[in-house]
Design an enzyme around this catalytic site. Structure first.
Site, short mmCIF file in Angstrom:
data_model
loop_
_atom_site.label_atom_id
_atom_site.label_comp_id
_atom_site.label_asym_id
_atom_site.label_seq_id
_atom_site.Cartn_x
_atom_site.Cartn_y
_atom_site.Cartn_z
N GLY A 12 38.58 -43.58 11.77
CA GLY A 12 39.47 -42.75 10.95
C GLY A 12 40.58 -42.14 11.78
N SER A 13 40.98 -40.91 11.40
CA SER A 13 42.21 -40.34 11.95
C SER A 13 42.20 -40.13 13.46
CB SER A 13 42.49 -39.01 11.26
OG SER A 13 42.61 -39.22 9.88
N THR A 14 41.02 -39.98 14.07
CA THR A 14 41.05 -39.80 15.53
C THR A 14 41.65 -41.04 16.20
OG1 THR A 14 38.77 -40.59 15.63
CG2 THR A 14 39.07 -38.22 15.64
N LYS A 67 44.30 -42.46 15.24
CA LYS A 67 45.77 -42.37 15.23
C LYS A 67 46.31 -42.06 16.62
CE LYS A 67 46.02 -40.94 10.42
NZ LYS A 67 45.82 -39.78 9.55
#
Lengths: 590, 229
Positions: free
Chosen positions: A304-306, A308
């Protein structure tokens, strides 16, 4: 009379000639009989000495020879400060020769208070005609001393050993456990079975009928090779705090499980690897099978966002953007016949690259990634160590997965850019941030700091392999962006530690529903951060799986990060740098 | 009978320069010749029977004595061995018991329980004092004291009673009121914090980035973790 012969008689005196025939016949038969006897004896002798000689001699030696195993002491597992996490202690197994016991009930009564067992149950084990029977196993030497002082007939003991884990659940997921036979069945107890277990030796000696060794006879002794001690990089205190914090958070959020990884980014040493729920190494059978595993390494999930951070680091390192680069972020973005949205619905906004990180914008990240393209992005993700074993030599490690670039579908590029469609384990995810923390140089993580041999020699592991992923300058820029996440307007203000500069990234990754195969409501809420952000000494990653109460990394994982990191900074005596955090703009224009 | 040898002898001595020896070793090089001479017949000495018996008996006696000595020393060795073994076993047992005890006591959970038993609570914000100039690094905050279990034996009422009776708690224990202690600590910490801030402004250290190498810190023991309470 006539047969009698007198030697001294002169020949001429006798009238009749002397009959020598009788004499010679007797003598001959005597000689023959004697000879036959000698031949028989000789034949027997040849048979015994030559024909069956070797066989008989060895059979005789076998009767006298006794071989006894010299058990090898299993090595200790220590934490980085030398605190014992797994030790082997001497115990006794109490045995009985039932035929020697006249009054089992009385003996049972006598043993009961010392062994803490029911007298009747003991009595049944003592009744009968069996020459060997276990009464109790793993009795402490102290208790055996008391029993032996009672001088009970027919009660004996044999030496045994027991593996104990003084800290119980502490780092149980890393250490593992041993089975009834004392061999490792899980974790490092299993992975390092050969080294920890050593090699038992044996002594062979000639014994008399009583079993006592004949002192002058030769004996052959092969000394046992003692097991080595393994010192982990785990710091018990930080591990304890991490385990407590994650257990608390998992319980509070009604989550299925949680994980914390604490890493020293410069050495790659893992200072804590906690998971909840976990188990007690002393009694692994009491726990659910699924709690016996070391989730930070055996479970892979979509980051997920980590993730990015990898994408934006790649964009910066390629020179395609800086933290200040303005990007117009629309409310909806169509890529590969699919509409992508940000978690909070809104219209078009003007974000800087820094703002994209701080607000964790999916669309912004896709747009930024398009500046370098999928081939480069995939190359960077692999360089960060995704899809590759961590090198921790842990049994059952899941090395994560990223599809080969050539197999990417039209939606692969946008989803991988913001952390879906690829999988990582918790240590790999922490490793990405450790790379950013260590100025772009990825250091292979380590859980074993040294091996101490029985003779005291210390074996240091090979220096860790390092990989340059992004430049020093790029890493510094990414770190300042990570500070914006924790700063005002970011998604994880709850992770800030007063007095310290902290950088990190939240994640709320969707979990594939195993039944339907699509994404459901379940998420993994995460926060991975570092402190002090301007000279990172610690990287702490927190993951909480399938929470029922709460959903976002910033609300669930960030407080755990704060608790663990605050403690670790104090425990490791890492003072704040005192420098002020930069305030990078999140938006531009109006 | 005696004529023949004479004849033979005289034959040999026909060459006067040659001695018997020279004759016998004729043809052998001078340097290799053995120095032969006539010897008187061997004198056979008869050993007396009594002497022989004595010697045999003596050897027998010495042998028996040797066996006795060896056996005695072996038995002695066995005793010593047994004694040392049991001593070793006992010491090993003691060591094992103590090791187990130490390991159990030094486990973090046990330490935490003990610390809490003494009325200590975990610090929520790490802070350091730099000894040379007294600078406080980090933002110390009083730890939350709700977790103190020591005075659990006392109800709040009992604590209040004791306070009324004029008993001032010096240390956590009888009459210790965690809430009051927290409030006091809070106040103290805030005053201290304010003082420190002023101090910093005067020295002007805080406005500039301070570079402190963690190494130097630990080597010189300039900094120490401080409990804020």
């Amino acid at each position: 009379m006539s047969k009698r012969i007198s030697r001294g008689q002169p020949r001429g005196v006798l009238d009749t000639p002397i009959k020598l025939g009788n004499y010679s016949k007797r003598g001959l038969s005597l000689i023959v009989v004697t000879s036959i006897m000698f031949v028989v004896f000789a034949a027997r002798l040849v048979d015994l000495q030559v024909v069956r000689g070797g066989e008989l001699a060895s059979a005789a030696l076998d009767q006298r020879l006794r071989t006894q195993e010299i058990p090898a002491q299993r090595g200790t597992i220590l934490d980085t400060n030398g605190t014992a996490l797994a030790i082997t202690v001497e115990t006794r197994n109490v045995t009985a020769d039932q035929s020697m016991i006249e009054d089992p009930a009385a003996v049972g009564q006598a043993l009961s208070p010392i062994l803490g067992a029911d007298a009747d149950i003991l009595a049944t084990r003592l009744t009968g005609e069996r020459r060997f029977m276990y009464v109790a196993k793993g009795v402490s030497p102290d208790k055996w001393q008391q029993i032996s002082a009672l001088r009970l007939p027919g009660i004996f003991s044999e030496a045994a050993s027991r593996r104990i884990y003084p800290a119980g659940e502490l780092a149980a997921n890393v250490i593992g456990f041993v089975g009834d036979e004392g061999t490792g069945l899980g974790g490092y107890e299993y992975a390092y079975e050969k080294e920890l277990g050593g090699t038992p030796g044996e002594i062979t000696y000639e014994g008399g009928p009583g079993g006592r060794a004949i002192p002058t006879a030769a004996n052959i002794r092969t000394n046992a090779e003692q097991g080595v001690d393994i010192q982990l990089t785990i710091d018990s205190d930080i591990q304890f705090v991490a385990q407590q914090a994650i257990a608390e958070a998992v319980a509070k959020a009604g989550a299925s499980d949680g994980t914390v990884v604490v890493m020293d980014p410069q050495s790659g040493h893992i200072l804590a690897l906690a998971t909840a729920p976990t188990f007690d190494s002393n009694d692994p059978t009491m726990s659910d099978q699924k709690n016996l595993k070391n989730r930070p390494l055996t479970d892979a999930f979509e980051p997920g966002s980590t993730s990015k951070v990898m994408t934006l680091a790649a964009v910066i390192n390629e020179g395609a953007a800086t933290p200040y680069t303005p990007i117009k972020v629309p409310g909806v973005l169509n890529r590969g016949d699919k509409d992508f949205r940000d978690p909070t619905p809104r219209g078009t906004i003007n974000l800087t690259l820094n703002g994209i990180m701080a607000k964790s914008s999916n669309i912004g990240t896709i747009l930024a990634a398009e500046r370098i393209g999928g081939r480069k992005l995939s190359k960077y993700i692999k360089k960060f160590g995704i899809g590759e074993e961590t090198g921790l030599n842990f049994p059952g490690e899941n090395k994560g997965f990223i599809p080969a670039y050539d197999d990417w579908s039209p939606t692969s590029f946008p989803t991988i850019a913001f952390g879906q469609g690829l999988s990582v384990n918790a240590v790999q995810a922490a490793g990405v941030f450790a790379t950013i923390a260590n100025d772009g140089l990825r250091v292979q993580p380590a859980l074993v700091s040294r091996i101490i041999h029985a003779d005291g020699t210390i074996q240091e592991p090979n220096p860790p392999t390092t990989t340059r992923v992004i430049s020093r300058e790029s890493a510094k820029q990414v770190r300042s962006m990570l500070e914006s996440v924790v700063g005002e307007g970011g998604t994880a203000t709850g992770a800030s530690i007063p007095g310290y500069r902290v950088g990190g990234k939240t994640g709320t990754a969707q979990v594939v529903n195993e039944v339907t195969g699509g994404y459901g409501r379940d998420v993994i809420a995460s926060f991975i951060g570092m402190a002090p952000a301007d000279n990172p000494q610690l990287v702490v990653a927190v993951f909480i799986s399938k929470p029922k109460a709460g959903r976002y990394g910033g609300e669930l994982a960030a407080p755990v990060f704060k608790k663990v990191t605050s403690y670790a900074l104090g425990a490791l005596e890492i003072p704040p740098t005192g420098a002020k955090a930069p305030r990078l703009a999140l938006t531009f224009g109006g | 009978m005696s004529a023949a040898p004479k004849l033979e002898f005289s034959e040999i001595t026909e060459t006067p320069e040659q001695t018997v020896t020279e004759y016998a070793t004729k043809g052998v090089r001078k340097s290799m010749r053995a120095n032969l001479r006539l010897v008187s017949p061997m004198r056979v000495q008869k050993a007396s029977n009594g002497m022989f018996v004595l010697i045999v008996l003596g050897a027998l006696g010495i042998g028996m004595l040797g066996i006795l000595l060896i056996n005695t020393s072996l038995a002695q060795g066995a005793f010593t061995l047994g004694e040392l073994r049991s001593q070793y076993g006992e010491l090993a047992r003691t060591e094992a018991t103590l090791t187990e005890e130490v390991a159990a006591l030094s486990a973090p959970e046990a330490l935490e329980n003990q610390a809490r038993g003494l009325g200590m609570v975990p610090s929520s914000s790490p802070a350091f004092i730099r000894i040379p100039d007294g600078t406080v690094l980090g933002k110390p905050k009083p730890a939350k004291g709700a977790a103190i279990p020591t005075p659990a034996d006392l109800t709040a009422g009992e604590g209040a009673e004791m306070a009324v009776a004029g008993e001032q708690p010096g240390a956590p224990g009888v009459g210790y009121d965690p809430a009051a202690a927290d409030a006091q600590a809070n106040e103290e910490a805030q005053t201290a914090g304010a003082g420190q801030k002023e101090n910093k402004k005067v020295t002007g250290v805080w406005s500039e980035p301070i570079v402190i190498e963690a190494k130097v810190v630990s080597e010189n023991a300039l900094l120490d973790a401080v409990s804020v309470q």
